[in-house]
Write a protein that holds these residues in place. Sequence first.
Motif, PDB file in Angstrom:
ATOM      1  N   ASN A   1      11.931  -9.920  -2.427  1.00  0.00           N
ATOM      2  CA  ASN A   1      10.953  -8.836  -2.363  1.00  0.00           C
ATOM      3  C   ASN A   1       9.595  -9.321  -2.800  1.00  0.00           C
ATOM      4  O   ASN A   1       9.474 -10.255  -3.567  1.00  0.00           O
ATOM      5  CB  ASN A   1      11.409  -7.683  -3.263  1.00  0.00           C
ATOM      6  N   ASP A   2       8.535  -8.670  -2.334  1.00  0.00           N
ATOM      7  CA  ASP A   2       7.212  -9.165  -2.631  1.00  0.00           C
ATOM      8  C   ASP A   2       6.771  -8.888  -4.059  1.00  0.00           C
ATOM      9  O   ASP A   2       5.703  -9.325  -4.457  1.00  0.00           O
ATOM     10  CB  ASP A   2       6.183  -8.622  -1.642  1.00  0.00           C
TER      11      ASP A   2
ATOM     12  N   LYS B   1       0.131 -10.077  -4.061  1.00  0.00           N
ATOM     13  CA  LYS B   1       0.634  -8.737  -3.799  1.00  0.00           C
ATOM     14  C   LYS B   1      -0.509  -7.785  -3.420  1.00  0.00           C
ATOM     15  O   LYS B   1      -0.392  -6.992  -2.494  1.00  0.00           O
ATOM     16  CB  LYS B   1       1.385  -8.200  -5.028  1.00  0.00           C
TER      17      LYS B   1
ATOM     18  N   ALA C   1      -0.316  -6.363   0.341  1.00  0.00           N
ATOM     19  CA  ALA C   1       0.141  -4.978   0.405  1.00  0.00           C
ATOM     20  C   ALA C   1      -0.994  -3.957   0.403  1.00  0.00           C
ATOM     21  O   ALA C   1      -0.795  -2.815   0.777  1.00  0.00           O
ATOM     22  CB  ALA C   1       1.094  -4.686  -0.749  1.00  0.00           C
TER      23      ALA C   1
ATOM     24  N   SER D   1      14.923  -3.662   1.694  1.00  0.00           N
ATOM     25  CA  SER D   1      14.668  -3.760   3.131  1.00  0.00           C
ATOM     26  C   SER D   1      13.975  -2.509   3.651  1.00  0.00           C
ATOM     27  O   SER D   1      13.081  -2.593   4.507  1.00  0.00           O
ATOM     28  CB  SER D   1      15.981  -3.981   3.890  1.00  0.00           C
TER      29      SER D   1
ATOM     30  N   TYR E   1      11.980  -0.596   1.968  1.00  0.00           N
ATOM     31  CA  TYR E   1      10.592  -0.749   1.493  1.00  0.00           C
ATOM     32  C   TYR E   1       9.799  -1.646   2.435  1.00  0.00           C
ATOM     33  O   TYR E   1       8.672  -1.332   2.843  1.00  0.00           O
ATOM     34  CB  TYR E   1      10.613  -1.320   0.076  1.00  0.00           C
ATOM     35  N   LYS E   2      10.384  -2.787   2.802  1.00  0.00           N
ATOM     36  CA  LYS E   2       9.688  -3.743   3.662  1.00  0.00           C
ATOM     37  C   LYS E   2       9.427  -3.175   5.059  1.00  0.00           C
ATOM     38  O   LYS E   2       8.366  -3.386   5.651  1.00  0.00           O
ATOM     39  CB  LYS E   2      10.503  -5.031   3.775  1.00  0.00           C
TER      40      LYS E   2
ATOM     41  N   ARG F   1       6.536  -0.744   4.812  1.00  0.00           N
ATOM     42  CA  ARG F   1       5.245  -1.379   4.574  1.00  0.00           C
ATOM     43  C   ARG F   1       4.794  -2.242   5.742  1.00  0.00           C
ATOM     44  O   ARG F   1       3.634  -2.223   6.150  1.00  0.00           O
ATOM     45  CB  ARG F   1       5.301  -2.235   3.301  1.00  0.00           C
ATOM     46  N   ASN F   2       5.726  -3.016   6.298  1.00  0.00           N
ATOM     47  CA  ASN F   2       5.350  -3.995   7.317  1.00  0.00           C
ATOM     48  C   ASN F   2       5.382  -3.460   8.747  1.00  0.00           C
ATOM     49  O   ASN F   2       4.605  -3.898   9.591  1.00  0.00           O
ATOM     50  CB  ASN F   2       6.262  -5.215   7.228  1.00  0.00           C
TER      51      ASN F   2
END
Length: 226
Positions: free
Chosen positions: A4-5, A13, A17, A55, A57-58, A61-62
């Motif tokens: 995770n970032d 970060k 982000a 995952s 979360y990613k 965000r992404n």
Amino acid sequence: MTSNDHYLSRSEKLRLAHINERNLCILAKIYEFAKIAHEGQFRLNGDHYISHPLSVYKILRNEFQVRDIVTLATAYLHDVVEDCHCTFDELRLMLENTASLKTGGLTLLEIEGILSAVESLTLVLPDDCSPLKKRDLKTIMILGKLATANQSALFVKMADRIDNVRSMSSSGWKTSKKMAYVRDGISILTFIRSSFIDDKLEYSQQRAIIDRHIEEFRGILKALGD
């Protein structure tokens, strides 16, 4: 935590982000809470369960370009009440305790938004249901809750289903179960897409993103032999 970032340096970060210092500290605290809550739980592929909220979360965000603290916090917390020995009172207390952070804590409005989203994503199914009836009932309950859910819950539900569909290959499920799960996913994404009816550019962009994921699901169905 290397997956995770939050493992990245603070400057990285902030750059990647576009999330301010206060929110980064809050998300780190919420992540640790979720990690402890899910301790000892594993995914069907053998990964520690916390890999799923990470995952989600990613994906938010992404792929959906989500940056707001309520939605990202809900990504980490969406299963802690349903799957862990955690109550909404305990969850509220943890969120309120973010006020002790030097960078500042969550506002009351943010706390209520997170709690509302988690409640909308928490299902309690009767124990006496057969597996088939439970699956059908779960889909009905999901759609019913999403009808009155806040936008954070809608985004997290989409990311949750996307991650689960992508993880199916190592689940050990039969092909028929995989196909049914993907079809349910298409129904859920289509239902949520219908809530983005405003002509605002932001909503138009989100509809386009959802459409891509629906096409991804249809491609998976085709590969499964549908």
